[in-house]
Structures are given as C-alpha cells and as structure tokens.
Scaffold this motif. Sequence first.
Motif, short mmCIF file in Angstrom:
data_model
loop_
_atom_site.label_atom_id
_atom_site.label_comp_id
_atom_site.label_asym_id
_atom_site.label_seq_id
_atom_site.Cartn_x
_atom_site.Cartn_y
_atom_site.Cartn_z
N UNK A 1 0.92 -1.19 0.01
CA UNK A 1 -0.10 0.06 0.08
C UNK A 1 0.97 1.24 0.01
N UNK A 2 2.04 1.08 0.52
CA UNK A 2 2.79 2.42 0.74
C UNK A 2 3.91 2.28 -0.24
N UNK A 3 3.95 1.23 -1.11
CA UNK A 3 5.02 1.15 -1.98
C UNK A 3 4.78 1.96 -3.46
N UNK A 4 5.27 3.14 -3.56
CA UNK A 4 4.66 3.97 -4.84
C UNK A 4 5.21 3.53 -6.06
N UNK A 5 6.25 2.90 -6.05
CA UNK A 5 7.07 2.36 -7.33
C UNK A 5 6.07 1.17 -7.83
N UNK A 6 5.53 1.33 -9.03
CA UNK A 6 4.62 0.21 -9.59
C UNK A 6 5.32 -1.00 -9.65
N UNK A 7 6.41 -1.12 -10.33
CA UNK A 7 6.93 -2.28 -10.61
C UNK A 7 7.27 -3.23 -8.91
N UNK A 8 7.89 -2.30 -8.20
CA UNK A 8 8.19 -3.00 -6.69
C UNK A 8 6.75 -3.51 -6.27
N UNK A 9 5.68 -2.54 -6.21
CA UNK A 9 4.58 -3.04 -5.63
C UNK A 9 4.05 -4.35 -6.40
N UNK A 10 3.92 -4.44 -7.79
CA UNK A 10 3.61 -5.49 -8.36
C UNK A 10 4.38 -6.73 -7.85
N UNK A 11 5.37 -6.70 -7.69
CA UNK A 11 6.58 -7.93 -7.16
C UNK A 11 5.72 -8.28 -5.69
N UNK A 12 5.53 -7.07 -5.04
CA UNK A 12 5.06 -7.52 -3.46
C UNK A 12 3.71 -8.39 -3.56
N UNK A 13 2.58 -7.65 -4.48
CA UNK A 13 1.41 -8.22 -4.82
C UNK A 13 1.56 -9.61 -5.19
N UNK A 14 2.41 -9.75 -6.27
CA UNK A 14 2.59 -11.49 -6.63
C UNK A 14 3.18 -12.12 -5.72
N UNK A 15 3.90 -11.76 -4.68
CA UNK A 15 4.72 -12.48 -3.72
C UNK A 15 3.38 -12.98 -2.62
N UNK A 16 2.59 -11.85 -2.36
CA UNK A 16 1.37 -12.26 -1.71
C UNK A 16 0.61 -13.25 -2.14
N UNK A 17 0.18 -13.30 -3.42
CA UNK A 17 -0.33 -14.55 -4.05
C UNK A 17 0.28 -15.72 -3.83
N UNK A 18 1.67 -15.71 -4.41
CA UNK A 18 2.30 -16.79 -4.31
C UNK A 18 2.15 -17.56 -3.04
N UNK A 19 2.38 -16.58 -1.94
CA UNK A 19 2.38 -17.07 -0.48
C UNK A 19 0.98 -17.74 -0.16
#
Lengths: 603, 316
Positions: free
Chosen positions: A536-554
């Motif tokens: 939510x606080x990650x403004x860099x889109x690429x980095x945020x996408x990586x986090x969102x993908x990680x959540x989904x993998x987890x």
Amino acid sequence: MENDTNYWNRQSSRGVSRRAVLRGGALGGVGVAAAALVGCSSSNNGKSSSVATSGAAAQASSVAKASSVATSGAVAQASSAATVVSTPAAAAQGGTPKTGGRLSLISPAEGAHWDPHQTTEPHTQTTWQLIGSNLLWQDPVTFTINPNVGLTPQQPDAQTIIIQLNKGVKFDSRAPYNGRELTSADVKFTYEHISTDSRSVRKDQLADMDHIETPDPYTVKFVLKRPSAPFLINVADPNHLLIGKELLDIAGDLRQSKTLFGSGPFIVDQLQPGVSISFKKNPNYFKPGRPYLDSVLLTAITDTSTRDAFFLTGKADIAYGSITQAQKKDISGKISDTVFSPAGSLAPRYVVWNWQRKPYDDLRVRQAINLILDRKQIIDLIDDGTGLLSVGPIPPALVTWALSQDEVSKLPGFRADKTADITQAKQLMAAAGFASGFKAASPSSQQYDFSFLKVATVAAPMLKAIGIDLQITADADYSAFLAKQAAGEFDIIVGTASIQAVDPDTHLNLLVQTKGGRNYGFYSDPQVDAQVAKQRVTLDTTARKAIVADIQHYLATNLDRGWSDTGSGVRAMRGWVKGWKEPAVSVQLDYLHEGTWLDGKPA
Amino acid sequence: MTQYVTRRLLLLIPTVLLVSLLAFSILRLIPGDAVIHLLGEQGYSPQTVAKLRKEFGLDKPIYEQYGIWMKDLGQGNFGTSITSGEPVTKILVRTAPVTIELAAFAVSFAAIISLPIGIVSAVKRDTFIDYTLRSIAIGALSIPGFWIATLVIVLSAHWWGWIPPIGYKAFLKAPVQNVQILLLPAIILAISLAAPSMRMTRSMMLEVLRQDYIRTARAKGLSPLSVITKHALRNALIPVVTIMGVQVAFALGGSVIMERIFVLPGLGNLMYTSVARRDYPIVQAVNLVFAVAILLINLFVDLIYTYLNPRIRFGS
C-alpha cells in the motif's frame, strides 16, 4: 510457520529480479499503450465535434497531460498501472453522435435507500452516477485517472496531492443547491463524509487520508498520513460522488429520495418508488454539449425472468450486469442487432474454511481441499467453460496484478489433469488423520440468483471424494446467512466475493488482512498483514507488483482459503446504443452515460 | 346489530395486540438483524454495529422496544424505516392502495369465475361438462400462481415479443393504464382463488337443489333460471361468502409474489424486501395492517349473512 518465515525472508532477500522488472515494465508499457489507445477512442467517443466539442476533447488531452505531468508517487502509479483488460466491443463506439432520445436501463431492485456512500446496491449507484459527478474520472476500461470536476492531480511530495477544480461546475438548479457553484469546500465535505460516516461502505479506501485543505475555492489539497499507492484511484472511485453540505441538512443523511440532487449530466425527473426513476438532461452540466440523451429511465425489476423478458422485448437498451452464454444464445436468436461484449468479473469464487475451527488449522487438510477442487469442472458447469482461474483474492480480470493464467494453471489444484491432485489429496487427508473424512456445516444463500448455492452444489461432490461431507443449509433469507457468516457459525462456506474495486489493495485489505471486512474465515497471518500494508505504501509500480505477486504466491501455498475461479461475463446491449464506454468489468462503473447516444432507436 | 358490531370491534383490540406481539417477537427471533443487513458484506467493526444498534434503539431489551413501539402506535406513529429513514406511515399510504386494488380485483375475478362454473357444474351434475369443469378447478388449485405468472411473462416475451405493462398508475389518475397493469396479475391470482370457491359453490348448490322448497318452486312452474338464482343460489351462498372472506387473506398473501413478478410497488413487495432487510418497523406495521384488514373483512362477511339469510340475527 518456520517455512512461512523462510518464504518471506527468501522473497524479501531476493529483491526484484531482472525478469520481474522486464515483466512489470512490459505490463506497464502495455497499460500505458492501452491508456493511450483509449485516450484516442475517448476522443473518438467524443468525436462529436459538431455537437460537443470541449468535453471529450478536453478529456482526451487531459489524459495525455496527466501522463506527462505526473512524475512520481500515487499519481504516477495511477497512470502507469493501467490494468490491461479485454477491450469491449468497439463497434458500439463509432459514428457521429446524435442528440435526443431516451435510454432505458434496468437494475435488479430498488436499493434500500439512496445514499451512494452507504451502499453498493446497483440501483442507488446507477442513479447517483447519472445525477452526480466525480472529482476525477476513472476510465472504465483502463482504470486510468482522468480529469473531471478536478483537473490533473499534482503531487509535490509523497504525502500531498493537489487538485485544481474546473470553474463553473454547477449543482442542480433546484433547491437546496439552487444552482450554486461546486467548490473545493464541497470536495472536502464529500471526502470527509465518506471517510467518517460510520455507515460509509468505502471509508477504508480513504484510510490513508489525514486531512483535506482548501487554500481557495478551486484548489483541493489532500494530505496523507503515509505514502499511499492506491489513494488516487480510490479518490476516483465512480461511487465517490460529490455532494454539498446543504444536502445533508435536508434529512441528516442521503437515504431519502428528497436528497437526489447533484452536479452530473442528468437530473431526477420523476420517481416512482419501488418501480422506476426517470432522469432528464441537466441543462447546466459543466461539459458543453453533454449529455447527448434527453432522458434516461431506470427500472428496478427484482424477478429475474421479468428482467430478462424486459430486455428481450426491447423495453431495455442494456441488459443488467452480465448475461450467461445460454442467455446470449437466446438473445442472439431473438434480437439480431444485439451487441455483445466481454465483462470481466471481479467476483472470485472460493471455498472458505473457518480458521477458528479444527481441522482447518491443519495445512494438510487445507491442501487436500485445494487439490480436490476441480476448477475446470466448476467453470464448465457454471460458466459454460468460459471462466478464468483465480488463485487468490486478486480477480484474474485485473491482469496487471493477478498471476497469469499460464502460471496459475500449473499450480497444484489448478492443473487440468486432476489424477495426481486427487491421489495426493487423499494421501493428505489420511496423513492428517481423516482418511474416512468428516462432516462440515456449510450455510449457503439463495441471494444473488443462487450464485453461492450453485457453486456449493458443484463443489460438494468434489469434497465428498476425500470424505468431506458438506452439509449445505440454504437460507432463503440473506440476513440469516450473513449473521451465521459473521458469527463464524460454519465450517466451510462456498461462495463468491464481489468487490467493486480495480486496485488490488481493496481486494487484499478486505479479503486476507486480519481485520478485513470480508475475511470470513478469520484468517490471520501477521506476515500477510505486513506485506499488504507494504504494497500500500510502495509507490513504485514495479516494486508494488512484485509484492502483490509475492502475496499471491504465499497464499497459494499457505491457503487462506481455496480460491477457484471467476465467471467470464458477457454484456448485452441493443445496437442503437452508441458511445457508451462500457466498463471492462461487470461492476457498476461509469454509468454516467454522458457520452452515450442513440442511433435509430424506434420512438 | 349496533351492539354486535361494537362488540366485534372491541374484540379486535386483543386480537390486534396479539398479532402485534407475534409480529414483533418472531422477527427478532430469527437469525440476522437490521444492522447486519444494513452494513452488508463490506465489513464493519463491532463498534459500528453497537453504535447503529443504539441509534435504532435495538440495544434495549425486547420488551422495552415493544413498549416504545406500542406507545408510538397509540399516538398514530408507525415509526421510521431503519433502511430508508422514511416515516413508515408515508410508505404505507403509498403502497397500500396497490395491494388493496390488486386483492379486490383478484377476489372479484375469483367470484366472477367461480360462481357460474360452480352453479353449472352442480346443475349438470355427473355430466361431461361437470367432469371437465371440476378437472379445471382441480388443475387451477394445483398449479401455483407464481408459476403461471412466470410462464405468462417468459412465454409471451419469447413467442410474441411482448410483456405486460409493469409499474403502477393510480386509478384516479390513469384508469385505463391502471386496469391494463392490474388485469393480468389479478386474473392469475384469481385462478387459484376461484378453485375452492367453485368447489364450494357446487357442493352447496347440490345440497340446496335437493331441498323440498326447490322441488316446490319447480312444481309451482317457476323457470329453471328463477329457481336457481332466486331460491337455490341465495341459500347456497353463505358458506361461499365465508370462503371468499378467507380468500381476501390469501389474496393479500399472494400479492407478495405477484407484486414482485409484475413490479407492483405494493404492500406485498414492501413486506418481502423489508423482511429480508429486517426493517422491523415496516414489517410490524404491514403485519398490523394485514391483520386489521382481515379482521374487518371477516366482520363485513358476517354482516352480509344477514342480507343473504334474514333469519340470521346478530346481537339477539
């Protein structure tokens, strides 16, 4: 849990791989390209140069301006994170707009009340989107943010967003507004009302807002508590309609019909409670030449058969929501001029288990359930084979954020060949000490055209294969079902979660966070909570996408619930409806109809 | 007679009190409540629930809530809708005429259909006509009204590209449109109401036609029509009228489904949505209105007896 920790450590130490950056960049690039294309089609939409010049053209140029001006933070994210979705039928957009005519719409029922900030009911939302206006306009296809009442947002720092307002935006000419100008005070009042009203259904979307400043009548300054990636897209939610303080003075809230006044393209003409509401063109709408339509009629039809017949007999111009493949076939045979277009679903189906009850705290049992679910069969039986696999809370229609179908189809439980999954599921149940299975209380509901019950009855035989006897009790009464769900009086619920938001943050917050309002299974994982907060606080889109993908993998490994699929809806409208920018997803987005016009509709 | 009517009206009070108590308590005994429905699925905190319960007075003990409601009722105040915030009286005034009209149409159509058929069936006893009419009556009794209504909507849309007009226009403002709108739902509702009346009419007519005074009337040379209408029917009608009184209650109940299918903004539709939303003040008020209406109709039916059979005297 040690494994889980390792997982997160592994993910956080991994950083962002070159491939991830390339993939994110490619998606972002496609998103921007799509936004640009839509910008072009938007101008096509308003190609009405002879009839309406400034509105659409200004909007199209503003889109470009938004991309160039916005450089960092949430503004940059809002423009670059354009979600790529399948484009609706372009055929309906073409031609030179004609003025006049009445558009006939249907809703599934009159809402319980008329407060747009306190409900997600379609009738109320459509009404307000017709009579109200938004600070910013969320493109219903690309979900990019565009100027509307407000101009292009500026972001001097990560926690400040400044939006200048268009001058000359007027409220309804009738009391209580008496045609006064909409100012920054109204914007402030609206967003404060949404974020503080105890009954507001979208106040979580504005949780990052600290306060609003209004340095002058045409400038609004949002000051945030922390950097917020989804903030701007949440500000632009189509249901955040601007209101003035005097509206609340009428009855204390907006629940009664006597508060139906706004600054949008239409004004309420006549209301027949329980049946229909008609609107007429707002002569003082701030976009010259818009709307093209003279009037709109919105009829509330509760009975599904009557609603279908209403469209089939030409009484409605646009069918409500998305239709099934069977209905599509039926309509095609009866009305040759019907235009069909895809409407992605934001309602993933799931099997949610109660984490407060045993044996669902046992990963092996959760894995067994996940493995035994035959997603293809569910899609075939309920959606005529046209659904999409959904591995987590992010609906696959939001392809920028959701894991790809290719990737999901290789995950355990999602593979087309179920042989290995079934064998493994049985082994896991035996290992967990449930070789002969167990009974699971499963309340269900007849609400929403039996959508919960349909999936439950399809999933029950699958679970039976590993000995789980799903004891489905179908409540005709939705309140009773909601009460059981909220009180945790269940083992398993098979259902769908329709969330009207196009940013992953809302889906993650509501569905998997410990305090999430739709975390029905009481799932709680501090690491997931932390990751959700981090994206939510990650403004860099690429980095945020990586986090969102990680959540989904987890989640695909830890199994907060057994996610399944989404339907793949189809929208149907008569061929004479032109210029409507059909939402790419089947939720109530963009029912403004300011650009809709009719070509050849019989009088 | 005045004494009888007064006594019956006084007897309404305990009955209505009992209905009010049942309506009030049963709705609160079933799972789910107004606040949970109001907040829906979008998520809410226990603090929000508690705040709203307090706002709507739902945090008080049930007996206290009942007391407050009864006190308000005594002052002619039905309360305010929990969901829409509208005064319940205003909602009732808007919706009641639709249901009253639909029920009146339906019961009238049921009478128009059932009486002649019942008479013919009795007069032509054990003939092909009798068997046919009785079969139709059994069929009408067996087929649910909502199924007929759905078929009418779906099939006419598929075959002829037509659906009945929906919505509602007040009779005084648009009489033709009003009849057009209500005709079909009223007839469908009347079909299932007509069957028992028809069977009762037939049975009673058979009973009466066997009486000595009918034979005497025929022996006197009266025409068959005169014998049936003036001597037989009037005596056969008392139980039929009783049945029709009961049917008003069925018509009010049946209006729930008909109003939903034909998009009629009446009390039935209101009741359905209000139960689903646990809008207690509306459900309680509609229940009371239905109860009072049915009691008054029963009283009216009893008074009709004196017209049909002058030997019946009330209050003596």
